[in-house]
Design a protein around this motif. Structure first.
Motif, PDB file in Angstrom:
ATOM      1  N   ASN A 192     -22.831 -28.978  34.877  1.00 18.98           N
ATOM      2  CA  ASN A 192     -21.766 -27.958  35.021  1.00 18.98           C
ATOM      3  C   ASN A 192     -21.233 -27.481  35.411  1.00 18.98           C
ATOM      4  O   ASN A 192     -20.907 -26.995  36.528  1.00 18.98           O
ATOM      5  CB  ASN A 192     -23.024 -26.904  35.215  1.00 18.98           C
ATOM      6  CG  ASN A 192     -23.160 -25.927  34.390  1.00 18.98           C
ATOM      7  OD1 ASN A 192     -21.701 -25.174  33.922  1.00 18.98           O
ATOM      8  ND2 ASN A 192     -24.125 -24.982  34.417  1.00 18.98           N
ATOM      9  N   GLU A 210     -19.253 -14.199  23.315  1.00 17.71           N
ATOM     10  CA  GLU A 210     -19.593 -14.422  25.310  1.00 17.71           C
ATOM     11  C   GLU A 210     -19.852 -15.802  25.147  1.00 17.71           C
ATOM     12  O   GLU A 210     -19.409 -16.354  26.343  1.00 17.71           O
ATOM     13  CB  GLU A 210     -21.677 -14.179  25.155  1.00 17.71           C
ATOM     14  CG  GLU A 210     -21.711 -12.823  24.363  1.00 17.71           C
ATOM     15  CD  GLU A 210     -21.238 -11.661  25.899  1.00 17.71           C
ATOM     16  OE1 GLU A 210     -21.198 -12.659  26.885  1.00 17.71           O
ATOM     17  OE2 GLU A 210     -22.121 -10.700  26.234  1.00 17.71           O
ATOM     18  N   SER A 215     -19.694 -24.003  35.852  1.00 19.51           N
ATOM     19  CA  SER A 215     -20.422 -23.354  36.457  1.00 19.51           C
ATOM     20  C   SER A 215     -19.079 -23.045  37.651  1.00 19.51           C
ATOM     21  O   SER A 215     -19.382 -22.456  38.408  1.00 19.51           O
ATOM     22  CB  SER A 215     -21.670 -23.189  35.924  1.00 19.51           C
ATOM     23  OG  SER A 215     -22.423 -22.918  35.118  1.00 19.51           O
ATOM     24  N   SER A 230     -17.471 -20.086  39.013  1.00 17.18           N
ATOM     25  CA  SER A 230     -18.204 -19.767  40.290  1.00 17.18           C
ATOM     26  C   SER A 230     -16.855 -19.202  41.187  1.00 17.18           C
ATOM     27  O   SER A 230     -16.564 -17.847  42.158  1.00 17.18           O
ATOM     28  CB  SER A 230     -19.389 -20.015  40.589  1.00 17.18           C
ATOM     29  OG  SER A 230     -20.446 -19.236  41.738  1.00 17.18           O
ATOM     30  N   THR A 261     -27.769 -18.626  41.281  1.00 20.15           N
ATOM     31  CA  THR A 261     -28.403 -18.480  39.762  1.00 20.15           C
ATOM     32  C   THR A 261     -28.387 -16.915  39.217  1.00 20.15           C
ATOM     33  O   THR A 261     -28.650 -16.696  38.201  1.00 20.15           O
ATOM     34  CB  THR A 261     -30.060 -17.905  40.337  1.00 20.15           C
ATOM     35  OG1 THR A 261     -30.715 -17.120  41.389  1.00 20.15           O
ATOM     36  CG2 THR A 261     -30.578 -19.537  40.696  1.00 20.15           C
ATOM     37  N   THR A 262     -27.673 -16.176  40.076  1.00 19.25           N
ATOM     38  CA  THR A 262     -26.502 -14.837  39.140  1.00 19.25           C
ATOM     39  C   THR A 262     -25.682 -14.853  38.097  1.00 19.25           C
ATOM     40  O   THR A 262     -25.185 -15.422  38.562  1.00 19.25           O
ATOM     41  CB  THR A 262     -26.580 -14.127  40.289  1.00 19.25           C
ATOM     42  OG1 THR A 262     -27.553 -13.499  41.882  1.00 19.25           O
ATOM     43  CG2 THR A 262     -25.915 -12.728  40.209  1.00 19.25           C
ATOM     44  N   PRO A 263     -26.263 -13.918  37.170  1.00 25.08           N
ATOM     45  CA  PRO A 263     -24.631 -14.531  36.125  1.00 25.08           C
ATOM     46  C   PRO A 263     -24.265 -13.801  36.572  1.00 25.08           C
ATOM     47  O   PRO A 263     -23.541 -12.913  37.302  1.00 25.08           O
ATOM     48  CB  PRO A 263     -25.612 -13.511  34.820  1.00 25.08           C
ATOM     49  CG  PRO A 263     -26.911 -13.634  35.313  1.00 25.08           C
ATOM     50  CD  PRO A 263     -27.551 -13.242  36.838  1.00 25.08           C
ATOM     51  N   ARG A 286     -19.537 -13.271  35.659  1.00 26.02           N
ATOM     52  CA  ARG A 286     -18.681 -12.498  34.116  1.00 26.02           C
ATOM     53  C   ARG A 286     -17.832 -13.609  34.418  1.00 26.02           C
ATOM     54  O   ARG A 286     -17.606 -14.761  34.915  1.00 26.02           O
ATOM     55  CB  ARG A 286     -17.554 -10.929  34.995  1.00 26.02           C
ATOM     56  CG  ARG A 286     -17.002 -11.432  36.401  1.00 26.02           C
ATOM     57  CD  ARG A 286     -16.881 -10.250  36.914  1.00 26.02           C
ATOM     58  NE  ARG A 286     -15.753  -8.701  35.547  1.00 26.02           N
ATOM     59  CZ  ARG A 286     -15.604  -7.806  35.987  1.00 26.02           C
ATOM     60  NH1 ARG A 286     -16.008  -6.806  37.510  1.00 26.02           N
ATOM     61  NH2 ARG A 286     -14.657  -6.434  35.308  1.00 26.02           N
ATOM     62  N   ARG A 287     -17.015 -13.233  33.361  1.00 18.25           N
ATOM     63  CA  ARG A 287     -15.998 -14.748  32.772  1.00 18.25           C
ATOM     64  C   ARG A 287     -14.354 -13.771  32.510  1.00 18.25           C
ATOM     65  O   ARG A 287     -13.803 -14.785  31.994  1.00 18.25           O
ATOM     66  CB  ARG A 287     -16.293 -15.617  31.821  1.00 18.25           C
ATOM     67  CG  ARG A 287     -17.278 -16.329  31.920  1.00 18.25           C
ATOM     68  CD  ARG A 287     -17.695 -17.515  31.084  1.00 18.25           C
ATOM     69  NE  ARG A 287     -17.730 -16.813  30.002  1.00 18.25           N
ATOM     70  CZ  ARG A 287     -17.480 -17.057  28.251  1.00 18.25           C
ATOM     71  NH1 ARG A 287     -16.078 -17.819  29.046  1.00 18.25           N
ATOM     72  NH2 ARG A 287     -17.033 -16.427  27.691  1.00 18.25           N
ATOM     73  N   GLN A 323     -16.907 -21.746  26.203  1.00 17.05           N
ATOM     74  CA  GLN A 323     -17.390 -22.647  27.511  1.00 17.05           C
ATOM     75  C   GLN A 323     -17.533 -23.880  26.686  1.00 17.05           C
ATOM     76  O   GLN A 323     -18.578 -24.324  25.539  1.00 17.05           O
ATOM     77  CB  GLN A 323     -19.053 -21.711  27.506  1.00 17.05           C
ATOM     78  CG  GLN A 323     -18.745 -20.812  28.169  1.00 17.05           C
ATOM     79  CD  GLN A 323     -20.224 -20.110  28.252  1.00 17.05           C
ATOM     80  OE1 GLN A 323     -20.498 -20.328  29.432  1.00 17.05           O
ATOM     81  NE2 GLN A 323     -20.114 -18.962  28.549  1.00 17.05           N
TER      82      GLN A 323
END
Length: 599
Positions: A83, A13, A86, A90, A100-102, A104-105, A17
């Protein structure tokens, strides 16, 4: 960080990153072919060059979400100091700043994957600026950007987001003045400005080539990403006008090079096109552009010099291709040669099957039928699922159901990309290459690369002193050898490790309802018994026998168009290794219905 799965590139996961997301270096590490080990070896000036190159090219790719998204992306990066990962992730996934919503990558995983395959040749100075022989007509950097755009278009199309779903074919070239060329499609025009005819001709040619499979607007953005991102200075400016069915949607995108070299987010922003609704053009238009009017009669009128052009603002259907690929015509182009295996319907297990898999399997079924009628035994169907470099959400058992339905009962041999048999072949090829051509191997950071006889650069091993992850091109070359003699390689592997049905065991682990990381750990434990293959050519004898035998096996792959660069690198590596393999690839694009055959 990854653990070695006998050369597998399966990720967890948190893979890709970066630990420090408050540095813009994180964008390069997470969204390009350059990982932290390579960046650490570069001089500060070179590292900064790659930072701005990656950021600007990502910005132009984000135009797929809308014309205002690239500048919004740069502005968001400017407004924060933490960050960056992110933010980029996004914008790639949604075209919007992070919430704040997770998320997918999926897109990030695709960007990294394809960058490590196809962008190495164009990375300035990293490998000495090697010149490609037998290359495509497009510069490698531009071709990579266009292929990456196709990847994004395919992914968003698979999510039913209808991103860039219109295709308009090759434009008409009109020479207006001694400084202006116009490219005219049915619903848009590009005005190319430059004092040097050669500069105008070069940009016009590249845009026409891109228009074979990109929309005019996408070609415009990709050209700018190429020219600015790679620091090319040919003195051109471009105005792009698109007439949309709604008057509000008709826009002018005007681009002027503002600085020689990007050195900050501010200079990146100033090098992006300026977006002007046609209602504002008369107030803000460049003085040299002439007259643009959005009339009330569904026509946009443009006067450039003494030339008058009109664009209809209608629900355009002209110049769109048919919705069906001409299969009979396509099959007549296939080479007359016995085909041993056929791969179609290739899928990444981080998503559900979509129009790409459906089209690939439809073509595969038709091609299989014709080939089988012209040779003594039908080709073996060898679909491949990618459980590497992705977060697995779609299970192999569900993929089998999909294949059974689409292939209407035809038999097939399903292959996981984490196959230890194929990776054993890949490591054997690596050791043979190391013995035969040590001068062609080059280490950068923690990775090992191969300088092909054709001039291209191929990543062989990621993490040469640690994880020993097999590169994609080396894996695909090994896969073709496996497909040439499946029973032979399977028997030798099973005898050596005293195990059976390794592919079924992989599928059974991936079919569980464990979390992705827990399935990763299970596969790691399963692969421990094969760890010696890193250090020895376990298939040396079999590969040398196939080389000596000299019987060439032909394999046909049916893949999306954006795999073209990868497939050519596989051909080059196979030739350099002297393998008795012939690779034929049928490339398709579901948006333009373009189909090509390479071999």
């Amino acid at each position: 960080m990854r653990s070695a799965l006998s050369g597998s590139a399966m990720i967890k996961e948190a893979t890709y990153q970066p630990a420090n997301t408050s540095s813009l270096d994180a964008v390069v590490q997470a969204f390009s072919a350059l990982d932290h080990s390579i960046l650490a070896e570069l001089a500060i000036e070179d590292r900064q060059h790659h930072v701005w190159r990656v950021i600007f090219r990502l910005a132009t790719l984000l135009s797929i979400h809308g014309n205002t998204v690239p500048i919004s992306f740069i502005n968001t990066l400017e407004e924060t100091s933490e960050n960056y990962f992110s933010i980029v992730n996004s914008f790639l996934e949604t075209g919007l700043p992070p919430t704040t919503t997770p998320l997918r990558r999926e897109i990030q995983q695709e960007v990294v994957h394809f960058s490590r395959i196809a962008d190495l040749d164009a990375i300035h100075g990293l490998f000495g600026g090697r010149r490609l022989r037998r290359s495509t007509r497009l510069p490698s950097s531009l071709k990579f950007l266009s292929e990456l755009h196709l990847v994004l278009r395919s992914r968003f199309g698979g999510r039913n987001l209808q991103a860039e779903d219109r295709y308009w074919g090759s434009p008409k070239l009109i020479e207006i003045t001694s400084e202006q060329f116009v490219l005219k499609w049915s619903n848009s025009i590009a005005i190319i400005w430059a004092s040097r005819r050669r500069s105008r001709s070069q940009v016009a040619y590249l845009m026409r080539e891109l228009s074979q499979y990109l929309t005019p607007k996408a070609a415009f953005w990709i050209i700018i990403g190429y020219l600015v991102g790679d620091g090319l200075h040919n003195g051109c400016s471009i105005d792009f006008i698109e007439a949309n069915p709604d008057k509000v949607g008709s826009v002018l995108l005007t681009w002027r090079r503002s600085v020689e070299q990007i050195s900050s987010l501010g200079s990146a922003s100033s090098n992006l096109p300026l977006l002007l609704p046609l209602a504002d053009v008369q107030r803000l238009r460049p003085p040299a552009l002439g007259t643009i009017e959005a009339s009330a009669t569904n026509i946009v009128e443009i006067r450039v010099g003494s030339t008058h052009l009109t664009l209809p603002r209608s629900a355009h259907t002209a110049n769109r291709p048919s919705t069906e690929i001409d299969v009979p015509s396509l099959l007549s182009q296939l080479p007359i040669t016995p085909v041993a295996t056929l791969e179609c319907g290739h899928i990444h297990l981080n998503r559900l099957p979509d129009q790409d898999q459906q089209t690939g399997l439809k073509l595969g079924y038709a091609v299989y039928d014709v080939i089988s009628a012209h040779q003594s035994r039908p080709p073996l169907l060898t679909p491949l699922f990618d459980d590497d470099h992705v977060i697995v959400d779609f299970r192999p058992r569900d993929y089998r159901r999909f294949l059974d339905q689409e292939l209407r009962g035809l038999e097939y041999h399903l292959i996981p990309e984490s196959s230890p048999i194929v990776r054993g072949i890949a490591f054997s090829l690596y050791h043979l290459l190391h013995e035969d051509q040590p001068h062609a191997l080059q280490r950068k950071g923690d990775n090992l690369y191969y300088m092909s006889n054709s001039g291209g650069v191929t990543e062989l091993i990621e993490g040469i002193n640690g994880e020993m992850i097999i590169g994609c091109v080396l894996f695909e070359t090994a896969l073709l050898l496996y497909r040439s003699e499946i029973e032979l390689f399977t028997r030798v592997f099973e005898d050596r490790y005293r195990t059976k049905d390794v592919h079924d065991k992989i599928c059974s682990i991936l079919d569980t309802h464990l979390s992705h990381d827990n399935r990763f750990d299970e596969l790691r434990r399963f692969n421990l018994i094969f760890k010696d293959m890193h250090h020895t050519a376990i298939f040396r004898r079999e590969i040398e026998l196939l080389r000596a035998n000299g019987i060439i096996r032909s394999h046909l792959n049916i893949l999306e168009y954006y795999y073209a660069s990868q497939q050519q690198k596989v051909r080059n590596l196979s030739n350099d290794l002297g393998l008795p393999i012939r690779l034929i690839t049928l490339h398709f694009d579901v948006f333009s219905n373009q189909v090509t055959i390479d071999q």
